[in-house]
Write an enzyme that holds these catalytic residues in place. Structure first.
Site, PDB file in Angstrom:
ATOM      1  N   ARG A 172       0.821  -1.226   0.000  1.00  0.00           N
ATOM      2  CA  ARG A 172       0.000   0.000   0.000  1.00  0.00           C
ATOM      3  C   ARG A 172       0.847   1.267   0.000  1.00  0.00           C
ATOM      4  NH1 ARG A 172      -2.593  -0.159   5.117  1.00  0.00           N
ATOM      5  NH2 ARG A 172      -1.454  -2.077   5.397  1.00  0.00           N
ATOM      6  N   ARG A 213       9.391 -11.818  21.862  1.00  0.00           N
ATOM      7  CA  ARG A 213       9.923 -11.336  23.148  1.00  0.00           C
ATOM      8  C   ARG A 213      10.140 -12.431  24.190  1.00  0.00           C
ATOM      9  NH1 ARG A 213       5.919  -6.240  23.457  1.00  0.00           N
ATOM     10  NH2 ARG A 213       7.003  -4.891  21.953  1.00  0.00           N
ATOM     11  N   CYS A 265       6.785  -0.883  25.284  1.00  0.00           N
ATOM     12  CA  CYS A 265       7.094   0.472  25.764  1.00  0.00           C
ATOM     13  C   CYS A 265       6.890   0.651  27.264  1.00  0.00           C
ATOM     14  CB  CYS A 265       6.244   1.489  25.006  1.00  0.00           C
ATOM     15  SG  CYS A 265       4.532   0.986  24.777  1.00  0.00           S
ATOM     16  N   SER A 296      -0.520   7.363  21.050  1.00  0.00           N
ATOM     17  CA  SER A 296       0.460   7.065  19.985  1.00  0.00           C
ATOM     18  C   SER A 296       0.930   5.618  20.059  1.00  0.00           C
ATOM     19  CB  SER A 296       1.653   8.020  20.044  1.00  0.00           C
ATOM     20  OG  SER A 296       2.176   8.058  21.354  1.00  0.00           O
ATOM     21  N   HIS A 320       4.147   7.733  27.978  1.00  0.00           N
ATOM     22  CA  HIS A 320       3.415   6.938  28.961  1.00  0.00           C
ATOM     23  C   HIS A 320       3.861   7.370  30.360  1.00  0.00           C
ATOM     24  CE1 HIS A 320       2.059   4.613  25.680  1.00  0.00           C
ATOM     25  NE2 HIS A 320       2.730   3.494  25.846  1.00  0.00           N
TER      26      HIS A 320
END
Ligand code: 2RA
Length: 337
Positions: free
Chosen positions: A39, A99, A130, A160, A243
């Protein structure tokens, strides 16, 4: 020496920040490939003053690439990271896919840089979630000094973290509500503007979400201590970047707020912002755009003998994703290539 680098998911929020960090930190780059889904082919992305065309991420993308930074989502990571590794490229992957694989290191450079060595097993290094990264940056020095037995954490996470569409949704809803206009809910199940959602990721049978369990499992892996007990509640708040986390720790041996403040002052990647009397404490708007994890409101937990409370804030797109990944890349080329 310089390297052939690829960024997979280059058109996303984290991908874009990875490109910015590579440029800012002067990562030694011989060539750069911008990879994304079909795309985005036709788009160009700016890097070091040049417009670089986006190429489709395919099985052939990594033939001549030394290091690939992936932030293209779980599906593409699962499919393409092993293919890239097979071609001799080292993948630093921002998705959750790898992870918890015991043969893949999960690295926060301020905490367990030595773990990078494990890249040789599968050619993949995982970048943590995060909300985990900023918490362990602050907690690792405390664990070293007083051994953390238990962590109770509540997060206040910026939109975000969900991506571009969520940033647009918060802005659009805020504007619509102020204008008394109608709006759609596309990204989140409820209105995010002027609201808090106790829901990040998907709910598990236990009642926790998978985002909350990332904070449990990733913390133990990065801190290399499976005995640390963690309970997390993750909340999405109408903040664009950074955050914030209310972190409570219980330690085995006593540690005073003054000692914690001293530890934090010397901790890599941490900046102490802690003068509540002068209204000085970490805030999302101050952490946005920088790489340090801000720590403040350091105080004794009055409810247990050995407890500390603190407020930990970091830019989720920078230290929480892109910067951490590039730092891993820097260790890789400095110590292993
Ligand atoms: C979030 N943890 O903030 C995610 C992003 N990886 O939603």
């Amino acid at each position: 020496k310089s390297y052939n680098v690829a960024v997979a998911g280059a058109t996303g929020v984290v991908g874009g920040q990875m490109l910015a960090c590579l440029e800012e930190r002067n990562f030694p780059i011989k060539s750069i490939k911008m990879l994304a889904s079909s795309r985005s082919v036709g788009k160009k992305l700016r890097f070091k003053g040049e417009d670089v065309p986006v190429e489709e991420l395919t099985e052939e993308s990594f033939k001549d690439v030394d290091i690939a930074f992936f932030s293209a989502g779980g599906g593409p990571s699962k499919k393409f990271a092993p293919i890239a590794a097979q071609d001799g490229c080292v993948v630093i992957d921002n998705s959750k896919t790898w992870r918890m694989d015991p043969d893949i290191p999960l690295v926060v450079p301020e905490v367990n840089p030595h773990a990078v060595a494990g890249y040789s097993k599968k050619g993949i290094i995982a970048n943590p979630n995060c909300s985990t990264i900023q918490m362990v940056v602050a907690l690792a020095p405390i664990h070293k000094k007083a051994r953390i037995k238990r962590i109770v954490v509540c997060t206040y996470q910026a939109v975000s973290g969900t991506g571009k569409a969520a940033i647009d949704e918060l802005l659009h809803q805020s504007r619509a509500i102020l204008d008394n206009a109608s709006f759609e809910k596309k990204v989140y199940p409820h209105q995010i503007a002027f609201n808090c959602l106790p829901h990040i990721g998907s709910f598990l049978e236990t009642g926790y979400t998978d985002e909350e369990m990332k904070m449990v499992n990733e913390t133990r892996k990065i801190m290399e201590d499976d005995t640390i007990m963690v309970s997390a509640t993750t909340i999405r708040v109408p903040v664009l970047y950074s955050h914030s986390e209310a972190v409570n720790v219980e330690t085995e041996t006593p540690i005073s707020p003054e000692e914690v403040r001293e530890l934090m002052k010397n901790a890599p990647g941490v900046k102490v912002v802690d003068d509540p009397g002068a209204n000085i404490y970490p805030m999302a708007i101050d952490a946005a755009g920088i790489d340090e994890t801000l720590v403040g409101r350091i105080r004794k937990d009055v409810s247990v003998p050995n407890g500390i409370d603190m407020w930990v804030v970091a830019d989720n797109i920078r230290k929480g994703a892109a910067t951490n990944a590039i730092q891993i890349g820097e260790i890789l080329i400095r110590d292993y290539f």
